[in-house]
Design an enzyme around this catalytic site. Structure first.
Site, PDB file in Angstrom:
ATOM      1  N   GLU A   1      -5.046   7.934  -2.915  1.00  0.00           N
ATOM      2  CA  GLU A   1      -5.498   6.643  -2.382  1.00  0.00           C
ATOM      3  C   GLU A   1      -5.712   5.644  -3.509  1.00  0.00           C
ATOM      4  O   GLU A   1      -5.473   4.447  -3.342  1.00  0.00           O
ATOM      5  CB  GLU A   1      -6.784   6.860  -1.590  1.00  0.00           C
ATOM      6  CG  GLU A   1      -7.202   5.675  -0.764  1.00  0.00           C
ATOM      7  CD  GLU A   1      -6.268   5.382   0.392  1.00  0.00           C
ATOM      8  OE1 GLU A   1      -6.464   4.349   1.057  1.00  0.00           O
ATOM      9  OE2 GLU A   1      -5.336   6.166   0.638  1.00  0.00           O
TER      10      GLU A   1
ATOM     11  N   HIS B   1       0.825  -1.205   0.000  1.00  0.00           N
ATOM     12  CA  HIS B   1       0.000   0.000   0.000  1.00  0.00           C
ATOM     13  C   HIS B   1       0.863   1.260   0.000  1.00  0.00           C
ATOM     14  O   HIS B   1       0.647   2.182  -0.801  1.00  0.00           O
ATOM     15  CB  HIS B   1      -0.920  -0.012   1.220  1.00  0.00           C
ATOM     16  CG  HIS B   1      -1.901   1.112   1.235  1.00  0.00           C
ATOM     17  ND1 HIS B   1      -3.208   0.967   0.829  1.00  0.00           N
ATOM     18  CD2 HIS B   1      -1.762   2.419   1.574  1.00  0.00           C
ATOM     19  CE1 HIS B   1      -3.832   2.126   0.930  1.00  0.00           C
ATOM     20  NE2 HIS B   1      -2.977   3.023   1.380  1.00  0.00           N
ATOM     21  N   GLU B   2       1.835   1.307   0.905  1.00  0.00           N
ATOM     22  CA  GLU B   2       2.669   2.514   0.997  1.00  0.00           C
ATOM     23  C   GLU B   2       3.543   2.696  -0.237  1.00  0.00           C
ATOM     24  O   GLU B   2       3.782   3.821  -0.676  1.00  0.00           O
ATOM     25  CB  GLU B   2       3.522   2.476   2.264  1.00  0.00           C
ATOM     26  CG  GLU B   2       2.727   2.482   3.558  1.00  0.00           C
ATOM     27  CD  GLU B   2       1.690   3.585   3.648  1.00  0.00           C
ATOM     28  OE1 GLU B   2       1.885   4.652   3.057  1.00  0.00           O
ATOM     29  OE2 GLU B   2       0.672   3.366   4.319  1.00  0.00           O
TER      30      GLU B   2
ATOM     31  N   HIS C   1       1.557   4.512  -2.793  1.00  0.00           N
ATOM     32  CA  HIS C   1       1.621   5.962  -2.586  1.00  0.00           C
ATOM     33  C   HIS C   1       2.981   6.499  -3.052  1.00  0.00           C
ATOM     34  O   HIS C   1       3.074   7.547  -3.690  1.00  0.00           O
ATOM     35  CB  HIS C   1       1.469   6.282  -1.093  1.00  0.00           C
ATOM     36  CG  HIS C   1       0.059   6.284  -0.601  1.00  0.00           C
ATOM     37  ND1 HIS C   1      -0.924   7.061  -1.145  1.00  0.00           N
ATOM     38  CD2 HIS C   1      -0.530   5.610   0.429  1.00  0.00           C
ATOM     39  CE1 HIS C   1      -2.070   6.873  -0.490  1.00  0.00           C
ATOM     40  NE2 HIS C   1      -1.852   5.999   0.474  1.00  0.00           N
TER      41      HIS C   1
END
Length: 595
Positions: free
Chosen positions: A385, A355-356, A359
Site C-alpha cells: 500500500e 494508485h494501481e 502497486h
C-alpha cells in the site's frame, strides 16, 4: 447509489478477495465493496505488479547457483555459491517453491478473469474450478515431501553465506508451519463461512439490517479465535496472529503505540481544517449529473498516458476495465491493472490508475533473480500500500504533477482549457478535505481515523472486551469522537465494509500503515533525489521510480518485518510523527489555518 469516490476507493476490497489470495496485500487508501472469499489459511505472501526497464531483458535462469549474485541492482554481498549436497538440497526446495508460486499465479489469473472478462453465467463453474485449484494448492503446500525438502535445506546449511537463501528458507518454513497446523475441518469451515458471510453481508448492507448479519459475524469471530488457538505459536494472542497474516512482524502492542500517537495528534488537526472555509473549485471540474463531461474514450487515453509516464511496462502488463479497480497477475513478467470510468468525474479513473500503477510498479520491480521464490514477494500489505500511496499522494496529488500533465489534460478535456483551469485548481480539487461516514470516500486527511476506529473495535472484539451486539452503538460513538459525525444507518456505519464478512480481522491497519510508510519513504526520497519536486514538474519520473526500485521493490521480503525494511530505507522504524507533520503542514497551508 455510490459517490464517485466510493466507487473508486472500493477498488481495494475487490482485491480483498482476489488480492488476499495472491498475496497479503491491499490496494488504495480505501477499499470497501467487492467480493469476499479471502482466506487466512495457507496464505503464502503478497503479490502485486510493477514496470520497468530492468524487465526488458530475457527471463533469468532459475538455477540455484545464480540466486545469490547480482539481482536487478540488489547485490548479495559476499554470498557463498552452493555446491554438492547442499546445492542439491536447496535446488530441490526451490523447485517445489516455484511450483507453489506457479499454482498461486494460476489462481491469480483465474481471479483476474473473474473480475474482468468472465460471463455472469459462469459463476458456478468458476467456483468449482477455484475450489479444485485451492485443493491442489493446499495439498502441495502441506504434503510431507514439502516439509522434508525444507528440513533438508535447513540441515544442509543452505542458508549459510547468503541472505537471500536464508530468507527463502525462513519464509518457506513459516508458510509450511502455518499451513499444516490448520486442521482440514477448520479449513472447510473457513471456506463455508467466507461464502455465507459475504452473501449475508451483501443482503444486510442493502437492507440496513444489522441483526441479520450479527450472528454470522459472531461465528466468524469464534472461528478466527479457534484458528489462532491451533495455528499460532505458543503465547501469541488471537489478534496478534491475525494481524501478522497481513503485516508480518506487527503486533497489537506496536499498532496501539502507532495509532495512539496518530489519534492524539491528528484529531485536532482534522478539526481545525474542517472548521475552515471550504475550498472553491472551477465549475469545469464538476461534472453535471447525467452529462458526458469527461468522455470515457478521452479518460482511457489520458490514463494510459499517465501510466506510461509513471513507467508502467505494457510489454509486461496491461490496463483493463473492471467494476472495482485492482492489481493482479502472476509476478514481475505479467502484471495486470484495472480502473473504471465515470463520465461525470475524471478522478475515479485518473487517481485510481495512479494508485494501481503504484502497486504495479512494485510488482514489475520485484527481483527477477529470485523469480518464484518467497523472498521475491512483496513484504506486506502495508508496504504494498505504501507504494501505491507514494505515487498517489506524493506524485499524483501534487501541484507539480499537474503542472506536468496539464497540457495533456487540457487536450483530453478541452472544456477545462477553455475555462482556464490551472495546475493550482487541480491541486486544490484533488486535495479537498471533508468529514464523511464512508471510509472509502475519505480524503487523505481524515482517512486514517476511519482505520483507527476499526482497529480499536477489532482489538476489543478479539479480546472479548466488547460483544458483536455492541458494535453499531460503539461505531457511532467512535465516529462522533474521531470525526465529529454520526451515521444515521448501519449501512453507512458498521455494515459498510466487506472485510468482516469473511473474518478478515487485522486487515484494516495495513491501509494506514501504508500511508505512513509512504510518507516516511517520500521524506527520505526528497533527501536523496536531487530536485525531487522539479523532476515531477518536468514529468521526469524515472529517477523516483528507480529509487523505489532499488530501495524497496527488488528487496522483496528479504527483511523479516516492515519496520526493519523501513529502518533500512530511512534509518528509522515507522514514526507516525512524520506523517502527522506532513498532514499538518499541507492542510494548514491549503486551508489557510495556522500550524
Amino acid at each position: 447509489s455510490q459517490s464517485p469516490g466510493s466507487r473508486r476507493m472500493q477498488s481495494i476490497a475487490a482485491v480483498s478477495s482476489a488480492f488476499r489470495r495472491l498475496v497479503h496485500t491491499g490496494r488504495s487508501s480505501g477499499g470497501g465493496g467487492g467480493g469476499g472469499g479471502g482466506s487466512l489459511s495457507g496464505c503464502r505472501s503478497a503479490r502485486v505488479l510493477t514496470p520497468g526497464a530492468s524487465l526488458s531483458r530475457p527471463r533469468p535462469s532459475r538455477r540455484a547457483s545464480h540466486l545469490c549474485t547480482m539481482a536487478a541492482g540488489v547485490e548479495a554481498t559476499g554470498s557463498t555459491v552452493l555446491s554438492g549436497a547442499t546445492s542439491t538440497a536447496y535446488e530441490a526446495l526451490a523447485t517445489r517453491l516455484r511450483r507453489l508460486h506457479d499454482l498461486d499465479a494460476i489462481e491469480g489469473l483465474v481471479g483476474w478473469d473473474e473480475l474482468t472478462n468472465m460471463p455472469e453465467g459462469a459463476a458456478t463453474a468458476r467456483g468449482r474450478q477455484k475450489a479444485a485449484l485451492a485443493e491442489l494448492n493446499h495439498r502441495e503446500a502441506t504434503c510431507a515431501a514439502h516439509g522434508e525438502a525444507i528440513a533438508a535445506a535447513e540441515a544442509a546449511g543452505a542458508a549459510d553465506g547468503c541472505q537471500w537463501r536464508a530468507a527463502v528458507i525462513r519464509d518457506a518454513r513459516r508458510d509450511y508451519n502455518d499451513a499444516v497446523r490448520l486442521p482440514a475441518a477448520l479449513k472447510a469451515r473457513e471456506a463455508e463461512l467466507s461464502a455465507t458471510g459475504y452473501h449475508a453481508w451483501v443482503k444486510a448492507r442493502s437492507n440496513n439490517d444489522w441483526a441479520s448479519f450479527a450472528p454470522v459475524l459472531q461465528e466468524l469471530v469464534d472461528l478466527r479465535k479457534e484458528m489462532a488457538a491451533v495455528c499460532a505459536d505458543p503465547g501469541v494472542a488471537p489478534y496478534d496472529y491475525l494481524i501478522d497474516k497481513y503485516e508480518r512482524g506487527m503486533t497489537e502492542e506496536r499498532l496501539s503505540e502507532i495509532f495512539g500517537a496518530l489519534r492524539t495528534s491528528l484529531v485536532p488537526i482534522i478539526a481545525k481544517t474542517l472548521a475552515a472555509p471550504a475550498l472553491q473549485h472551477p465549475a469545469a471540474l464538476l461534472g453535471a449529473e447525467g452529462a458526458d463531461t469527461f468522455p470515457q474514450a478521452a479518460q482511457e487515453a489520458f490514463c494510459k498516458a499517465v501510466a506510461t509516464k509513471m513507467g508502467f511496462s505494457f510489454e509486461f502488463g496491461r490496463l483493463d476495465t473492471s467494476v472495482h479497480p485492482f492489481t493482479g497477475g502472476t509476478g514481475p513478467f505479467d502484471v495486470r491493472i484495472t480502473t473504471r470510468y465515470d463520465t461525470e468525474n475524471f478522478m475515479d479513473a485518473v487517481m485510481g490508475t495512479v494508485h494501481e500503477v503504484g502497486h504495479a510498479l512494485y510488482e514489475q520491480g520485484l527481483n527477477p533473480a529470485q523469480d518464484g521464490l518467497p523472498v521475491q514477494r512483496a513484504l506486506s500489505m502495508g508496504i504494498h500500500e505504501s507504494q501505491s500511496l507514494f505515487w498517489e499522494r506524493y506524485v499524483g496529488q501534487s501541484a507539480e504533477f499537474w503542472s506536468a500533465m496539464l497540457p495533456e489534460f487540457h487536450a483530453s478535456f478541452p472544456h477545462t482549457a477553455e475555462a482556464g483551469v490551472t495546475a493550482e485548481d487541480m491541486y486544490k480539487y484533488i486535495n479537498k478535505a471533508s468529514a464523511g461516514f464512508i471510509r472509502v470516500d475519505a480524503d487523505e486527511l481524515t482517512y486514517s481515523m476511519h482505520v483507527v476506529l476499526r482497529f480499536e473495535i477489532e482489538r476489543a472484539l478479539l479480546a472479548g472486551k466488547v460483544q458483536v451486539a455492541d458494535l453499531p452503538d460503539l461505531w457511532r460513538a467512535k465516529m462522533k469522537e474521531l470525526l465529529g459525525v454520526v451515521p444515521e444507518t448501519d449501512t453507512l456505519g458498521v455494515l459498510q465494509d466487506v472485510h468482516w464478512s469473511d473474518g478478515s480481522f487485522g486487515y484494516f491497519p495495513s491501509y494506514t500503515l501504508g500511508a505512513m510508510y509512504a510518507c516516511q519513504f517520500h521524506a527520505k526520497a526528497k533527501e536523496e533525489i536531487p530536485g525531487f519536486d522539479a523532476l515531477v514538474a518536468a514529468g521526469d519520473l524515472a529517477p523516483i521510480r528507480e529509487w523505489l526500485r532499488g530501495k524497496i521493490h527488488t528487496v522483496g521480503s528479504l527483511h523479516p518485518s516492515a519496520d526493519e525494511l523501513c529502518e533500512a530505507v530511512t534509518g528509522a522504524a515507522l514514526d507516525p510523527s512524520i506523517y502527522v507533520a506532513h498532514l499538518n503542514k499541507k492542510y494548514s497551508k491549503l486551508y489557510n489555518v495556522s500550524e
